[in-house]
Scaffold this motif. Structure first.
Motif, short mmCIF file in Angstrom:
data_model
loop_
_atom_site.label_atom_id
_atom_site.label_comp_id
_atom_site.label_asym_id
_atom_site.label_seq_id
_atom_site.Cartn_x
_atom_site.Cartn_y
_atom_site.Cartn_z
N ALA A 1 1.07 -1.36 -0.41
CA ALA A 1 -0.35 -0.24 -0.10
C ALA A 1 0.63 1.27 -0.01
CB ALA A 1 -0.72 -0.09 1.47
N LEU A 2 2.05 0.93 0.87
CA LEU A 2 2.60 2.25 0.75
C LEU A 2 4.23 2.64 -0.56
CD1 LEU A 2 3.90 1.84 4.67
CD2 LEU A 2 2.39 3.98 4.01
N SER A 3 3.33 1.81 -1.01
CA SER A 3 4.54 1.86 -2.40
C SER A 3 3.28 1.74 -3.64
CB SER A 3 5.30 0.45 -2.39
OG SER A 3 3.61 -0.03 -3.44
N THR A 4 2.56 2.50 -3.35
CA THR A 4 1.85 3.23 -4.56
C THR A 4 1.31 4.23 -4.59
OG1 THR A 4 -0.81 3.40 -2.72
CG2 THR A 4 -0.13 0.94 -4.39
N GLY A 5 2.33 5.12 -4.21
CA GLY A 5 2.48 6.26 -4.37
C GLY A 5 3.14 7.19 -3.91
N SER A 6 4.38 8.66 -3.72
CA SER A 6 5.23 9.44 -2.95
C SER A 6 4.24 10.08 -1.83
CB SER A 6 5.83 10.09 -4.29
OG SER A 6 6.29 9.49 -5.23
N TYR A 7 4.47 8.66 -0.73
CA TYR A 7 3.88 8.88 0.71
C TYR A 7 4.69 9.48 1.58
CZ TYR A 7 0.10 6.51 -1.85
OH TYR A 7 -0.73 5.90 -2.52
N LYS A 8 4.31 11.09 2.01
CA LYS A 8 5.23 11.31 2.76
C LYS A 8 5.07 10.73 4.12
CE LYS A 8 6.14 16.11 6.11
NZ LYS A 8 5.48 17.03 5.86
N ARG A 9 6.03 10.74 5.38
CA ARG A 9 5.97 9.45 6.05
C ARG A 9 5.65 10.38 7.39
NH1 ARG A 9 10.45 8.64 8.88
NH2 ARG A 9 9.99 6.27 11.14
N PRO A 10 5.10 10.75 8.30
CA PRO A 10 5.15 11.64 9.20
C PRO A 10 6.41 11.15 10.76
CG PRO A 10 3.35 9.49 10.27
CD PRO A 10 4.14 9.70 8.44
N SER A 11 6.68 12.08 10.88
CA SER A 11 8.04 12.41 11.92
C SER A 11 7.81 11.55 12.85
CB SER A 11 8.29 13.47 12.46
OG SER A 11 7.38 13.86 13.33
N ASN A 12 6.81 10.50 13.60
CA ASN A 12 6.55 10.57 14.80
C ASN A 12 6.04 8.88 13.98
OD1 ASN A 12 4.16 10.86 13.61
ND2 ASN A 12 3.21 12.11 16.18
N ALA A 13 6.46 8.66 13.14
CA ALA A 13 5.62 7.37 12.62
C ALA A 13 6.22 6.09 13.52
CB ALA A 13 6.29 6.61 11.39
N LYS A 14 5.94 5.20 13.40
CA LYS A 14 6.07 3.73 14.25
C LYS A 14 6.78 2.76 13.31
CE LYS A 14 2.67 3.62 17.90
NZ LYS A 14 1.31 2.88 18.66
N PHE A 15 7.20 3.19 12.01
CA PHE A 15 7.84 1.70 11.59
C PHE A 15 8.29 2.60 10.26
CE2 PHE A 15 3.80 1.43 9.99
CZ PHE A 15 3.60 0.96 7.91
N THR A 16 9.62 2.69 9.60
CA THR A 16 10.18 2.79 8.16
C THR A 16 9.59 1.43 7.05
OG1 THR A 16 12.22 2.00 8.69
CG2 THR A 16 11.53 4.12 9.46
N LYS A 17 9.53 1.56 5.77
CA LYS A 17 9.44 1.04 4.76
C LYS A 17 10.46 -0.16 5.32
CE LYS A 17 9.03 3.39 0.86
NZ LYS A 17 8.14 3.73 0.22
N ASN A 18 11.89 0.12 4.82
CA ASN A 18 13.17 -0.47 5.48
C ASN A 18 12.99 -1.20 6.55
OD1 ASN A 18 14.12 -0.19 2.90
ND2 ASN A 18 15.36 1.90 3.61
N GLY A 19 12.50 -0.76 7.15
CA GLY A 19 12.24 -1.71 8.62
C GLY A 19 11.12 -2.47 8.52
N LEU A 20 9.89 -1.94 8.41
CA LEU A 20 9.05 -3.26 7.76
C LEU A 20 9.42 -4.47 6.58
CD1 LEU A 20 6.20 -3.90 7.97
CD2 LEU A 20 4.94 -2.66 6.24
N SER A 21 10.38 -4.18 5.87
CA SER A 21 10.41 -5.43 5.28
C SER A 21 12.10 -5.68 5.46
CB SER A 21 11.82 -4.67 3.41
OG SER A 21 11.28 -3.81 2.57
N ASN A 22 12.27 -5.55 6.80
CA ASN A 22 12.95 -6.43 7.50
C ASN A 22 12.61 -7.47 8.36
OD1 ASN A 22 15.75 -5.43 6.59
ND2 ASN A 22 16.02 -3.43 8.22
N LEU A 23 11.50 -7.01 8.97
CA LEU A 23 10.30 -7.16 9.45
C LEU A 23 10.11 -8.82 8.64
CD1 LEU A 23 8.44 -5.38 11.59
CD2 LEU A 23 9.57 -7.63 12.33
N ILE A 24 9.55 -8.81 7.69
CA ILE A 24 9.20 -9.90 6.40
C ILE A 24 10.10 -10.78 6.77
CG2 ILE A 24 7.99 -9.97 4.48
CD1 ILE A 24 7.19 -7.31 4.22
N VAL A 25 11.54 -9.99 6.04
CA VAL A 25 13.13 -11.12 5.70
C VAL A 25 13.03 -12.09 6.97
CG1 VAL A 25 14.85 -11.46 5.80
CG2 VAL A 25 13.87 -9.55 4.15
#
Length: 349
Positions: free
Chosen positions: A173-197
């Motif tokens: 879902a987060l790859s479907t556009g150039s979305y701004k990540r909030p500064s207080n987000a609980k994860f990053t896309k790279n971190g989410l990738s690492n969780l899946i791995v």
């Protein structure tokens, strides 16, 4: 619209023929392998597209047997829409469908979105809203005074204890556009990738419940697609993608289809096969496998196998619901067509 779609399908089939048949990874005789000809693909794709379009226009999950609304707050109090609705919309978008204002309003006003929405519901909503041409970061329901930022809401959900399926849905879902990540987000896309791995099993697949004995094609295909869309440069992620696709290649049945395992028996179906096709379509190195062969006992290509489930009406044999069946088969067709043109179905413009 149908003329435009026919042209798009014809162009993609031409690209396939020019690219050549996938090089075999075994000693199977190519003459014995059933693949999907351009005419066969075009005929089946038109049928599912037409059925999907009619479903959306009528807001129905199917046209035979027990059916219900696709979008309904009453029928789906947790989400406002039937399971599989985002795939249905994205598949239509992939074939160039132009959503009407009425359809856009139906989607945004039907979806149930609030602070308690689950990561899965938010991820599906982001894909759906983006597919119909609306901004998931500034979604304003009819009559509302404020806008909803679905992307920010998803970033504020913890992903650590979610299943691989949900983690994959979120990353896609987060790859479907150039979305701004909030500064207080609980994860990053790279971190989410690492969780899946981290949840990849020793047999190179992924399981819904993270148990090796339960590794399945559907979960593995989603994880592969998500990791590819996450675009992490990590060597661990790149290796996980290759291993995951190897799992899928080994999981193909002799008839070219994929399925789920229950009590040591594999039940092949259109949806599992569609998920594998989408995963193979994420990389140019594996898109050739969609209508090719890669295992010694394989007699049919995955594309041919998936399309064999398509009835003349465009509905899908054995589907739990046509929202899910038609939605995923149509999406897989569109994903493959986009891949042949070196694009991704999830790069929504």
């Amino acid at each position: 619209m149908m003329k435009r779609m026919n042209k798009l399908i014809t162009l993609s089939m031409t690209g396939l023929l020019l690219a050549g048949v996938a090089a075999p990874l075994s000693t199977v005789n190519a003459a014995q392998i059933k693949t999907a000809s351009s005419a066969y693909q075009s005929s089946k794709a038109k049928a599912t597209y037409k059925y999907a379009k009619k479903m959306l226009v009528k807001n129905r999950t199917g046209f035979s047997g027990k059916t219900s609304y696709i979008f309904s707050k009453k029928a789906y109090p947790d989400s406002g829409a039937a399971y599989g609705y985002s795939d249905l919309l994205l598949g239509l978008k992939g074939f160039g469908y132009k959503f009407t204002k009425t359809q856009q309003n139906r989607v945004k006003n039907s979806l149930i979105l609030n602070k308690k929405s689950t990561p899965a519901n938010l991820a599906n909503a982001i894909i759906a809203v983006r597919a119909v041409g609306l901004n998931p970061q500034k979604l304003r329901k009819t009559g509302a005074k404020t806008t909803l930022n679905l992307v920010s809401a998803l970033y504020h959900r913890s992903m650590t204890k979610q299943t691989v399926n949900v983690q994959s849905q979120a990353l896609i879902a987060l790859s479907t556009g150039s979305y701004k990540r909030p500064s207080n987000a609980k994860f990053t896309k790279n971190g989410l990738s690492n969780l899946i791995v981290k949840n990849q099993l020793g047999n190179h697949g992924w399981a819904y419940n993270n148990q090796a004995a339960s590794a399945d094609s559907d979960t593995t295909a989603m994880a592969v697609t998500a990791l590819a869309r996450g675009k992490s440069t990590s060597s661990a992620v790149k290796s996980a993608i290759v291993k995951g696709q190897s799992f899928l290649k080994d999981a193909v049945r002799p008839n070219g289809a994929f399925g789920y395992t229950f009590k040591d028996k594999v039940y092949t179906n259109a949806n599992s096969t569609a998920e594998a096709i989408i995963a193979f379509s994420t990389k140019q190195s594996t898109v050739k496998l969609v209508n090719g062969y890669f295992k010694s006992n394989q007699t049919t290509s995955p594309m041919r196998a998936m399309l064999s489930y398509v009835r003349s009406t465009g509905s899908i044999k054995g589907a739990t619901t046509q929202t899910l069946g038609v939605g995923q088969v149509n999406l897989a067709n569109a994903a493959y067509r986009q891949a042949l043109a070196h694009r991704s179905i999830y790069s929504i413009k």
